[in-house]
Scaffold this motif. Structure first.
Motif: not given
Lengths: 278, 377
Positions: A123, A125-126, A129
């Motif tokens: 989450l 890392l999202l 991103a």
């Protein structure tokens, strides 16, 4: 996205990731970025030192002391006369606070961007991103999300995403060496750069002395449980801060030896009469 | 002046405590996990594993010593050292397995994998060897539990919780569940590797570098093909025997989830910035059968039913498509994010939204909402 994230945290996160893409070491990236942020905020810091110097020179002047004595029983009049004196000498009492206020969100933003860039879970890392600028990869292909991930969070003996501990076989607990270094460097920075006392009743000097003890404790408490990447930032920031003060001639190394020392502030005060700020 | 100095000390001490509370290890927040045993639905929602009736979404309750009843959850009382994010898994002998997903911290304590009785939430055993958090569900073989941990190891446990083997496959935390065909265990790593281990010994059989992080499990089919996507948007079909490539295509966006394979086609969603695309891919050669554009990201694996394919999106949409790619129905959960894969439980489709009041919602296969579950209600 809130304004603070949009204008501070996200640009900082991208800058940090870009530096990481270029040099390939997250620990060194934090140090390089700290230097850049310190350079960026240097004019504010220099302005703050200048304002503090002018204020201190003024409060040590005979004219100021006379006003304090004369109106000590009339607080309203004392305030008016003090402000008149500030105005007369071109000193703004808030001008020493303003640079600090400007630096504060930058420092908080930087601290948040370190936590965000490391991305400890899918989450997180999202979130990275979503917030990475697509054009970052045009500067270097290494700055694309696919190439950046996973961030190599190991630096020296540390995992920058985790709190740092040195575990010794004979101890049942780990030693937070990095947090201890944060405490020591914070103490050194505050001790070396605090302004000289103008006298035994100088309240601001007494407050500064209290902060000399408080700040290291506070930052130790903060970093002891947080990702060690933040501790790297504080250590680098403290050392660069000492260097910046030294470059401006505001460091008094005699304070470390236990002497009272005389800062350039005090020296200047003794030699110069207060006057209009240039 | 002494009084003022004491005040400064008190203020600074309070601030220290505050800052220390604000700090802490990076919070291991992740999307929730949801599973069903056909009778109840189980959801992990940070502090607890909740159990609700599949029929009506009401929580299973326990009777307190004073005679009152309260929702059953594990642990019985909140524990700041425990967080759950992964879907529980069920063993053939009726155990529910779920791991502590709290971020590895300075406390140097292991992150336990728990075996619970799903009917009572009573703990049967715990496995204490992982020093990393459990951010993916375990997979159950015929008599072995396989789990991928945040310490970079794959663990194989007997059904009584004793370790059979442990193999370090990465220096990075493992985020996706392993899959197994009984002979091998396959796991993807964020440092770009797909690794095959011998299911009996844990010895590495083969390893292939796919040039980008694997954030989700591979899908394994009965014919011995592994389908796996990467954060770079590359989708691979590989032979499970040796990891050799059958085909490879690059999709538009990042792949965050495992594909769902249904015979001749596989289904997978992507995320590109804040938008996404849903793909139907021919399993024979990797060509695209059809696509469906989504205005928000698709993070979770889809659910394939005989007459429809259902996916969820980060903007709170539950989208059902006919098998030819046309829209069948859409259900929206206002303000929610849905990054957990939907599951079929009985005849109901269960989704687990985040950032909204309820943490579970059940729909029938025509998209009508049947119930929701809100903790504490």
């Amino acid at each position: 996205m809130d304004i603070f994230s949009l204008f501070i945290v996200t640009p900082f996160t991208n800058a940090l990731l870009l530096i990481y893409a270029l040099i390939g070491n997250f620990g060194l990236s934090i140090i390089v970025f700290t230097i850049l942020v310190r350079l960026l905020t240097h004019p504010f810091m220099a302005s703050q030192i200048k304002s503090t110097t002018a204020m201190q020179q003024l409060t040590q002047s005979e004219e100021y002391k006379k006003i304090q004595e004369k109106y000590k029983k009339d607080q309203e009049k004392l305030g008016q006369e003090t402000m008149r004196l500030y105005k007369e000498h071109g000193v703004n009492p808030f001008s020493s606070c303003l640079p600090t206020l400007i630096q504060l969100p930058i420092m908080i933003g930087f601290y948040q961007s370190i936590g965000r860039a490391i991305g400890a879970t899918p989450l997180h890392l999202l979130d990275v991103a979503r917030n990475i600028y697509p054009w970052l990869a045009t500067i270097t292909p290494k700055a694309s999300l696919a190439t950046l991930i996973p961030i190599q969070s190991h630096f020296l003996w540390m995992d920058l995403a985790q709190p740092e501990r040195v575990v010794l076989a004979f101890l049942p607990f780990g030693i937070p060496t990095l947090a201890i270094i944060v405490g020591i460097t914070t103490y050194l920075q505050t001790k070396l750069t605090m302004p000289a006392s103008s006298g035994p009743n100088d309240q601001s000097a007494q407050m500064t002395q209290s902060m000399t003890l408080m700040m290291p404790v506070m930052l130790f408490m903060w970093t002891v449980n947080y990702a060690s990447g933040l501790a790297i930032y504080f250590i680098a920031s403290n050392l660069i801060g000492i260097f910046q003060y030294a470059a401006l001639g505001k460091v008094d190394f005699r304070r470390l030896l236990g002497g009272k020392g005389e800062t350039a502030l005090a020296d200047a005060s003794a030699k110069k009469k207060p006057g209009k700020r240039s | 002046m002494k009084y003022k100095r004491i005040l400064v000390f008190v203020f600074a001490a309070m601030l220290s405590v505050l800052l220390s509370a604000c700090g802490g290890a990076p919070p291991a927040t992740n999307w929730p996990g949801v599973a069903s045993d056909g009778k109840n639905v189980y959801i992990t929602n940070v502090s607890y594993v909740y159990t609700v009736h599949l029929s009506d979404g009401l929580p299973i309750t326990v009777t307190n010593p004073d005679g009152s009843s309260a929702p059953m959850h594990f642990p019985a009382a909140s524990d700041s050292n425990i967080s759950f994010y992964t879907a529980p898994a069920f063993t053939p002998d009726g155990q529910m397995i779920v791991g502590n997903g709290l971020a590895s911290g300075a406390d140097l304590t292991p992150r336990l994998l728990y075996s619970l009785d799903p009917a009572t939430d009573v703990q049967k055993w715990s496995f204490p060897e992982s020093t990393g958090s459990w951010l993916s569900s375990v997979v159950i073989g015929s008599d072995t539990i396989y789990g991928a941990s945040g310490d970079g190891k794959v663990y194989a446990l007997a059904l009584n919780g004793t370790k059979r083997w442990a193999t370090q496959v990465s220096q990075q935390p493992l985020w996706s569940s392993p899959v197994t065909d009984g002979k091998h265990v396959f796991v993807g790593t964020v440092d770009h590797q797909l690794v095959a281990l011998d299911a009996q010994t844990g010895q590495q059989t083969w390893k292939i570098d796919l040039n980008a992080s694997l954030l989700a499990s591979p899908a394994l089919t009965a014919d011995g093909t592994l389908y796996v996507g990467t954060i770079a948007g590359d989708l691979y079909a590989l032979k499970s025997a040796d990891g050799s490539k059958i085909w490879h295509v690059t999709l538009d966006g990042n792949i965050w989830s495992a594909p769902a394979v249904d015979g001749l086609q596989l289904y997978i969603g992507t995320s590109k910035g804040t938008a996404g695309t849903f793909y139907a891919i021919n399993t024979a050669d990797g060509t695209t059968a059809w696509t469906h554009d989504q205005p928000d990201s698709i993070i979770a694996s889809p659910l394939v039913l005989p007459d429809q394919v259902i996916y969820v999106s980060d903007g709170g949409h539950v989208q059902s498509l006919n098998r030819n790619g046309t829209s069948k129905w859409v259900a929206d959960i206002q303000g929610a994010k849905i990054d957990t894969a939907p599951i079929l439980a009985g005849n109901l489709i269960i989704v687990a939204p985040m950032q909204t009041q309820f943490i579970l919602a059940a729909y029938d296969q025509n998209g009508a909402q049947k119930w929701t579950f809100t903790p504490g209600k």
